[in-house]
Structure formats: structure tokens, C-alpha cells
Design a protein around this motif. Structure first.
Motif, short mmCIF file in Angstrom:
data_model
loop_
_atom_site.label_atom_id
_atom_site.label_comp_id
_atom_site.label_asym_id
_atom_site.label_seq_id
_atom_site.Cartn_x
_atom_site.Cartn_y
_atom_site.Cartn_z
N ALA A 1 -11.61 -26.38 -37.18
CA ALA A 1 -12.67 -27.36 -36.94
C ALA A 1 -12.17 -28.53 -36.08
CB ALA A 1 -13.19 -27.88 -38.28
N GLY A 2 -10.89 -28.55 -35.76
CA GLY A 2 -10.33 -29.66 -34.99
C GLY A 2 -10.55 -29.49 -33.49
N PRO A 3 -10.18 -30.53 -32.71
CA PRO A 3 -10.25 -30.41 -31.25
C PRO A 3 -9.03 -29.65 -30.71
CG PRO A 3 -9.44 -32.58 -31.88
CD PRO A 3 -9.67 -31.84 -33.16
N TRP A 4 -9.12 -29.20 -29.47
CA TRP A 4 -7.96 -28.59 -28.84
C TRP A 4 -6.88 -29.66 -28.71
CZ3 TRP A 4 -8.16 -23.46 -28.51
CH2 TRP A 4 -9.41 -22.84 -28.49
N PRO A 5 -5.61 -29.28 -28.85
CA PRO A 5 -4.55 -30.31 -28.81
C PRO A 5 -4.39 -30.94 -27.42
CG PRO A 5 -3.60 -28.10 -28.91
CD PRO A 5 -5.07 -27.93 -29.08
N THR A 6 -4.29 -32.24 -27.37
CA THR A 6 -3.99 -32.93 -26.11
C THR A 6 -2.93 -34.00 -26.39
OG1 THR A 6 -5.81 -34.46 -26.57
CG2 THR A 6 -6.27 -32.68 -25.01
N GLY A 7 -2.24 -34.41 -25.35
CA GLY A 7 -1.27 -35.49 -25.47
C GLY A 7 -0.04 -35.11 -26.27
N VAL A 8 0.39 -33.85 -26.15
CA VAL A 8 1.61 -33.42 -26.84
C VAL A 8 2.79 -34.22 -26.30
CG1 VAL A 8 3.22 -31.48 -27.15
CG2 VAL A 8 0.75 -31.09 -27.28
N LEU A 9 3.57 -34.83 -27.17
CA LEU A 9 4.71 -35.64 -26.73
C LEU A 9 5.87 -34.75 -26.31
CD1 LEU A 9 4.75 -38.64 -29.24
CD2 LEU A 9 3.84 -38.56 -26.91
N ILE A 10 6.50 -35.13 -25.22
CA ILE A 10 7.53 -34.28 -24.61
C ILE A 10 8.89 -34.44 -25.31
CG2 ILE A 10 8.72 -33.73 -22.45
CD1 ILE A 10 5.63 -33.23 -22.53
N ASP A 11 9.26 -35.67 -25.60
CA ASP A 11 10.62 -35.91 -26.09
C ASP A 11 10.70 -36.38 -27.53
OD1 ASP A 11 12.44 -35.17 -24.01
OD2 ASP A 11 11.50 -36.74 -22.80
N ALA A 12 9.61 -36.26 -28.27
CA ALA A 12 9.61 -36.70 -29.66
C ALA A 12 9.60 -35.48 -30.57
CB ALA A 12 8.38 -37.55 -29.93
N PRO A 13 10.10 -35.63 -31.80
CA PRO A 13 9.99 -34.52 -32.74
C PRO A 13 8.51 -34.17 -32.96
CG PRO A 13 11.42 -36.25 -33.62
CD PRO A 13 10.77 -36.80 -32.38
N ILE A 14 8.26 -32.89 -33.17
CA ILE A 14 6.90 -32.43 -33.44
C ILE A 14 6.94 -31.60 -34.72
CG2 ILE A 14 5.05 -30.88 -32.67
CD1 ILE A 14 5.69 -31.67 -29.81
N THR A 15 6.01 -31.89 -35.62
CA THR A 15 5.85 -31.07 -36.83
C THR A 15 4.45 -30.48 -36.81
OG1 THR A 15 7.29 -32.59 -38.04
CG2 THR A 15 5.97 -31.06 -39.36
N VAL A 16 4.36 -29.18 -37.07
CA VAL A 16 3.06 -28.51 -37.13
C VAL A 16 2.91 -27.89 -38.51
CG1 VAL A 16 1.59 -26.69 -36.19
CG2 VAL A 16 3.12 -27.95 -34.66
N ALA A 17 1.83 -28.24 -39.21
CA ALA A 17 1.54 -27.64 -40.52
C ALA A 17 0.47 -26.56 -40.34
CB ALA A 17 1.06 -28.71 -41.49
N VAL A 18 0.70 -25.43 -41.00
CA VAL A 18 -0.24 -24.29 -40.93
C VAL A 18 -0.48 -23.80 -42.35
CG1 VAL A 18 -0.59 -21.96 -40.02
CG2 VAL A 18 0.64 -23.64 -38.64
N GLY A 19 -1.74 -23.64 -42.72
CA GLY A 19 -2.06 -23.18 -44.06
C GLY A 19 -1.76 -21.71 -44.26
N PRO A 20 -1.76 -21.25 -45.51
CA PRO A 20 -1.56 -19.82 -45.80
C PRO A 20 -2.87 -19.06 -45.52
CG PRO A 20 -2.08 -20.96 -47.81
CD PRO A 20 -2.08 -22.01 -46.72
N GLU A 21 -2.92 -17.76 -45.75
CA GLU A 21 -4.19 -17.02 -45.67
C GLU A 21 -5.19 -17.75 -46.57
OE1 GLU A 21 -4.85 -14.10 -43.93
OE2 GLU A 21 -2.80 -13.57 -43.37
N GLY A 22 -6.37 -18.03 -46.05
CA GLY A 22 -7.36 -18.76 -46.84
C GLY A 22 -7.33 -20.25 -46.56
N GLY A 23 -6.26 -20.71 -45.94
CA GLY A 23 -6.19 -22.11 -45.49
C GLY A 23 -5.72 -23.08 -46.55
N PHE A 24 -5.62 -24.33 -46.15
CA PHE A 24 -5.35 -25.42 -47.10
C PHE A 24 -6.63 -25.71 -47.86
CE2 PHE A 24 -2.16 -26.69 -43.72
CZ PHE A 24 -1.03 -26.55 -44.51
N THR A 25 -6.53 -26.20 -49.08
CA THR A 25 -7.73 -26.64 -49.81
C THR A 25 -8.18 -28.00 -49.25
OG1 THR A 25 -6.46 -27.91 -51.44
CG2 THR A 25 -6.84 -25.59 -51.94
N ALA A 26 -9.36 -28.42 -49.64
CA ALA A 26 -9.88 -29.72 -49.17
C ALA A 26 -8.92 -30.85 -49.59
CB ALA A 26 -11.27 -29.96 -49.73
N ASP A 27 -8.41 -30.78 -50.81
CA ASP A 27 -7.46 -31.80 -51.28
C ASP A 27 -6.19 -31.81 -50.42
OD1 ASP A 27 -9.10 -32.62 -53.26
OD2 ASP A 27 -7.94 -31.76 -54.93
#
Lengths: 250, 250
Positions: free
Chosen positions: B181-207
Motif C-alpha cells: 500500500a506504500g509509494p514506490w521508493p524514492t530518495g534512496v540514500l547513497i552513502d548511509a546505512p539502509i535497513t529494509v524490513a519485510v514481513g513473513p507470508e501473510g505480512g506484518f500485523t496492524a500492530d
């Protein structure tokens, strides 16, 4: 998130039943193949359960399961014909069949429309390479992937074809070849067919690369390091697919 | 194309020998582990053969194999310390272990630096989910991948950690969460650490999504359709990694 009904705060995914292409007809009762029936039993689908039906060829419908003795039928409601997507074709060196199978599954999730295994000089080096007899299994795997990604069109998986034969055919739209020495891809066309060629482990030979260049394939870089063939193909598909969707949404 | 010597018009890839982190010392003879030795025998490495040596922790060297009875050593030449890459961290619902294994291999090819399996509400539903006892095998798989991609740093694979614990830790740089439901990613930082969270099958819960938002994770869309967890994580890694490299090259 799959379409689903909500129970205890989480979506229960509606199970998908695959039917042979062209057999989805509104308000008909359609027999379910033994293989699909087995999958439904494993997933504990119940008599009378609402399911999603698709034929992997654009036809989608809601349905209701009915067990009839040892077999089963699905009673269809209204159906919908999802328009065919703009072609996104992966032509990939026919390397290791296990890795190729994984690629087919991921390609289906990413909306690839055709997968052409290429018979190339270095693909012939792999003793475990994909052969014609294994294409049917890959076709099934491409269709199975639609159950997870709720897609309507499965990619067509072709039998391995010599690179020269592949290049001799006319291909409209944009043509790319994965090449570490190439520039990063720019100017991806949004509404035109796209074909991406990816070499097997070890890459295309110099002669093969010349043939690709002569046929209009533009080299593109995909990553900083050396990628396995199936990773390169997946990264290319993800990139093309994202550029295309962004182009439509923005 | 891997670094290699040319024979009959094609590059013969130099075989890679993995050593334990911190053991690569210039001009030393280092014993080869039984597992590595087995791999070298399968690949028909010859006595005296030139090999690439790496420890998966930035140290790379040229070496020469010597079989000594039933074991073997590698004689190292000069070594090189490849600087640690800017962090690219995948925090992924600890789903099916086979699929997680694939993800680890591909993540290594794409230059991911850390993989954190997340213990989440819906990850707990999967009977085949990744557990702590299997992390060692994944670490080996991450290191093995360096042989193919000629990398110097293997991603660190952590033991599964509860999402709340993970979010409680300070994380510098940019934080993203895969969300259809989010927007396409823009403004990815080139020289900073990046963390990406991905839910399991079924996704993260609302909480869980609320917790991620509170911890500064920005939702991003990755594809038009529903992706399996490992596909989503790979697409995210490929995209971040490509944006970063492009940013440096352009």
C-alpha cells in the motif's frame, strides 16, 4: 496482502483453483484435476468453500468447491477477463534446472510474460542443464505461482531454443542484455514490449555477444558483483517491472 | 565474468578457498578445512593450482594449493583488505527455512551486509519456519555464495529475534518497510546505512506495522502483485543496491 476474509484480525487467504486455459465459463460446474484436488485436500479446503479460480491465461472467477465422491467440481460465479500484460520476456541461458525452476517461480510473481531458455555455448557445459523434457514441470510451477501472487497470467515457458534461432525472430520493443561491462539501464520504455537476454553461468561468448549486439540488444549492468544467471534474470525482471509500474503510477 | 585465466577462448574461473575470518595472513601456509577440501576435490582442484582465498570478512589473497596426505594447505601470497561496505540490512520475517536459505544466497550476491530473521506473529504460523539451530547452515551458505560472486564480505546472518527487540535497538540511516500500500521508493540514500524490513507470508500485523512506523520505517511498494517474502526481500535488496551503485557511478 492477498484478498481474503478477516478472522481473528488476520486475512485468511482464499484458496486458488487452477483450471486449464480457456475452461473458465461463468455459471458452469467445472471438474477439478486430480493434481489440483490433491493440493486442495492438503490445504484442507472444505466442501462448499469459496475459492478463487483462474486459468493462468487471464480468466479469473469466484467459485465454490463441491466434493463429489473421490473427485470434485467448482461451481463458477461471474468471471472476469484480465487483459494480457505488455510483454516482458526473459531469454536466459538454459543452465541448471533447479535454479531455472526457482527463476520461473519468481518471474511469475514479478509479472514476466514469457521465459525462453537459450541453448548457448556455455549452457551446454552444465550437466544439470534444463532440457526440453523438463519444460512441462516448469510450466506447472509458473502456474502454481499464481496461487501465491494472485496473478491472472502465468508466464509461458518455452522449450530451449538455440540463441541464433531466437535472435533470427523479429522482436518489437526494447531489447537488453545483462552485461557487467555495460552502463546502468536508463530510459526503460513503459508501454512497449521488453526482452532481456541473460547468459548462462560463465556468460555469453564473444561471438554470442556480437550476435546480440547485431540484433539490437543494449548491454546493461545490474549489480556491483558477479551474479548467478538466475539472480541476474530476477534482478532484471524486478527492475523492468518496477520501472514500468512506477511510470504508470507517477 | 569472474577473474580467470583464458583457455580456449573462455575464462576458466579461479576456484575460491574460504578460510575462517581473521586467518588470512600474507606469506603463510594455512590449513584448509575438511569441508573446503571436499569442495576442492569435487571441483578437481589440482596440487599446485592457483586459487583465490577469502575469509568472508574483507580479507582476500592469492594462494596456491598443496595436498599433504589426506589434508591440504594453501600457501598465501600478498593479501588485500577490502573495506567493509556501507550497511545494507535485511530484517525479514523468519518464514520457511528453505526459502530463507535461497534468500541468504541471493542477498550475499547482491551485497547485503546483514540478515536478521524476525520473529513475528505470522512467522510463528509456519511449521517450517527458520529456527536458531539452522542459522549456522545459513551462515555457511552466505559464505559459499562468495565463491560465485567473487565478493569479499559475506552477510552476517543473525539468530531470529522478536520484532519488538529488533525495533528497540538504535539504527542509523534510512529505514524502509515493504508494503504493497506504500509509494514506490524514492530518495534512496547513497552513502548511509539502509535497513529494509519485510514481513513473513501473510505480512506484518496492524500492530507490528504501527511499531515499524513509530520506529521510523517508511513504507515502500516493490511490485504490482503480491510477492512471497523472499522475493520481496530480494527485490528490495536489488533495488537498494542498484540505486546505491548508480549513485556512485553517475
Amino acid at each position: 496482502m492477498r484478498c481474503g476474509v478477516v478472522g481473528r484480525g488476520r486475512p485468511l487467504p482464499v484458496k486458488t483453483v487452477l483450471l486449464p486455459p480457456g475452461t473458465v465459463r461463468a455459471h458452469q460446474a467445472i471438474p477439478i484435476s486430480p493434481e489440483e484436488l490433491r493440493h486442495l485436500r492438503v490445504r484442507r479446503a472444505e466442501d462448499g468453500e469459496a475459492v478463487r479460480v483462474c486459468d493462468g491465461h487471464g480468466a479469473v472467477a469466484e467459485g465454490r468447491l463441491e466434493y463429489v465422491g473421490q473427485s470434485a467440481v467448482v461451481h463458477l460465479g461471474e468471471n472476469e477477463d484480465v487483459p494480457a500484460p505488455t510483454p516482458l520476456i526473459l531469454a536466459v541461458g538454459a543452465g541448471d534446472r533447479e535454479r531455472f525452476g526457482w527463476l520461473v517461480e519468481k518471474a511469475a510473481e514479478l509479472g514476466v510474460t514469457e521465459i525462453v531458455p537459450l541453448d548457448t555455448v556455455r549452457a551446454r557445459d552444465a550437466s544439470t542443464r534444463l532440457r526440453t523434457g523438463q519444460v512441462e514441470r516448469l510450466t506447472r510451477r509458473a502456474r502454481e505461482a499464481l496461487k501465491q501472487c494472485a496473478g491472472a497470467w502465468a508466464p509461458v515457458v518455452h522449450s530451449p531454443v538455440p540463441l541464433e534461432t531466437f535472435l533470427a525472430g523479429a522482436r518489437p520493443g526494447q531489447k537488453w542484455v545483462a552485461d557487467r561491462a555495460g552502463p546502468w539501464p536508463t530510459g526503460v520504455l513503459i508501454d512497449a514490449p521488453i526482452t532481456v537476454a541473460v547468459g548462462p553461468e560463465g556468460g555469453f561468448t564473444a561471438d554470442e555477444r556480437d550476435g546480440l549486439a547485431a540484433a539490437g540488444y543494449r548491454p546493461m549492468r545490474l549489480a556491483a558483483s558477479v551474479l548467478r544467471f538466475e539472480t541476474a534474470a530476477l534482478v532484471a525482471a524486478a527492475h523492468m517491472s518496477m520501472q514500468r509500474r512506477r511510470g504508470h503510477d507517477e
